[in-house]
Design an enzyme around this catalytic site. Structure first.
Site, mmCIF file in Angstrom:
data_model
loop_
_atom_site.group_PDB
_atom_site.id
_atom_site.type_symbol
_atom_site.label_atom_id
_atom_site.label_comp_id
_atom_site.label_asym_id
_atom_site.label_seq_id
_atom_site.Cartn_x
_atom_site.Cartn_y
_atom_site.Cartn_z
ATOM 1 N N LYS A 49 0.820 -1.294 0.025
ATOM 2 C CA LYS A 49 0.006 -0.023 -0.043
ATOM 3 C C LYS A 49 0.826 1.454 0.052
ATOM 4 C CE LYS A 49 -3.881 -2.167 2.447
ATOM 5 N NZ LYS A 49 -4.285 -2.589 3.657
ATOM 6 N N GLN A 93 -4.447 -1.027 10.009
ATOM 7 C CA GLN A 93 -4.339 -2.404 9.585
ATOM 8 C C GLN A 93 -5.099 -3.430 10.360
ATOM 9 O OE1 GLN A 93 -3.253 -3.275 6.417
ATOM 10 N NE2 GLN A 93 -3.846 -5.478 6.677
ATOM 11 N N ASP A 116 -10.936 3.621 5.306
ATOM 12 C CA ASP A 116 -11.506 2.344 4.819
ATOM 13 C C ASP A 116 -12.978 2.439 5.339
ATOM 14 O OD1 ASP A 116 -9.700 0.423 4.274
ATOM 15 O OD2 ASP A 116 -8.998 0.169 6.203
#
Ligand code: NAP
Length: 283
Positions: A49, A93, A116
């Site tokens: 990422k 994460q 997210d």
């Protein structure tokens, strides 16, 4: 005839457009990725990422924390990033270590930096079919795939197997908002095979390699495979037995190069969108 969906190619097209937009407008988006668990798979995801972000001109930093960090210290770390005006997007994460209450950590991310789309504000907006600041990346990537391949969603019977907060549940909501008739299945579902076999679009997100065979798939169905596991030979495998189901399908995503690259592309797209929203409000 089966069309094998090229998620890699589509993601590259999206990333190229994002890069052009960033350069043309002198945008300076920034992303912070927090990683706690000392899990090799998570570390690979995070590095990928980070690398992709830097290639696009997104300032990206990895905040690596000790896996024994306390709940309180992790909350403070997220609060520090939340207050930092130089950071537009925060990703924590998952999974987090067992002693950490992940939901409380997610709730420390301001909704307008929640790249997210997991914060209850954004999840609630999605559920009410209003515009959240960001939608969860994997479901969003799947909707983009269906759109790009001109696969009709409205009125279709869609079966989603897997009800996690990051994939299955938000995906079911997004598809419902797009007028599909959605059945959301999980490990307690009875008659799973029959339900799957009724699907015009069948989406597997359970993390069990080659679980779905031809017995689950209707002729001409669209198959979207979200699962990523290593099979018994150490090879990357999806939730579908690709060779066994492929010829039955009208469209199918492979693993790798299907849904996975789209998730990263959507993360970059969400980062840029959050940057633009924050820029508009700060001007
Ligand atoms: P998760 O949190 O582990 O959830 C798995 C879901 O599958 C649960 O709802 C579980 O049911 C259900 N399930 C498990 N075994 C089942 C069975 N035999 N029959 C029916 N349902 C079953 O998983 P996740 O985080 O959503 O991830 C799922 C998979 O997608 C994993 O392989 C993950 O690596 C992959 N993934 C890929 C991407 C990508 O970008 N391609 C992104 C995210 C995740 P219960 O709720 O009843 O336990």
């Amino acid at each position: 005839m089966t069309t094998i969906i090229d998620g890699k190619n589509l993601s590259e097209k999206i990333l190229k457009n994002l890069k052009e937009e960033i350069i043309e407008n002198n945008y300076t988006p920034s992303l912070a990725v927090v990683i706690v668990e000392n899990n090799p798979a998570s570390q690979i995801y995070v590095r990928n990422k980070n690398k992709k972000a830097l290639e696009l001109g997104i300032k990206s930093q990895i905040v690596e924390l000790d896996e024994n960090i306390s709940q309180n210290d992790l909350e403070k770390e997220v609060e520090r990033l939340a207050k930092d005006n130089g950071i537009n997007a925060i990703l924590v994460q998952l999974p987090l270590p067992k002693h950490i209450d992940a939901q409380r950590i997610i709730e420390k991310i301001p909704p307008n930096k929640d790249v997210d789309g997991f914060h209850p504000y954004n999840a609630g907006k999605l559920l009410s079919n209003q515009n959240p600041f960001a939608k969860p990346c994997t479901p969003l990537g799947i909707i983009k795939i269906l759109d790009e391949y001109n696969i009709t969603i409205e009125g279709k019977n869609v079966v989603v197997v897997g009800r996690s907060n990051i994939v299955g549940k938000p995906l079911a909501v997004m598809l419902t908002n797009l007028n599909a008739t959605v059945t959301l299945c999980h490990s307690k579902t009875q008659n799973l095979k029959e339900i799957c076999k009724s699907a015009d679009i069948l989406i597997g997100a359970i993390g069990k390699p080659k679980f779905f065979t031809h017995e689950f798939v209707k002729n001409n169905a669209v198959v979207i495979d979200v699962g990523i596991s290593r099979d018994e030979n150490g090879k990357l495998s999806g939730d579908f037995d690709f060779e066994d189901v492929k010829d039955l399908t009208s469209f199918i995503t492979p693993v790798p190069k299907g849904v996975g690259p789209m998730t990263i592309a959507m993360l970059m797209s969400n980062t840029l969108e959050l940057y633009k929203i924050q820029k508009t409000y700060s001007n």
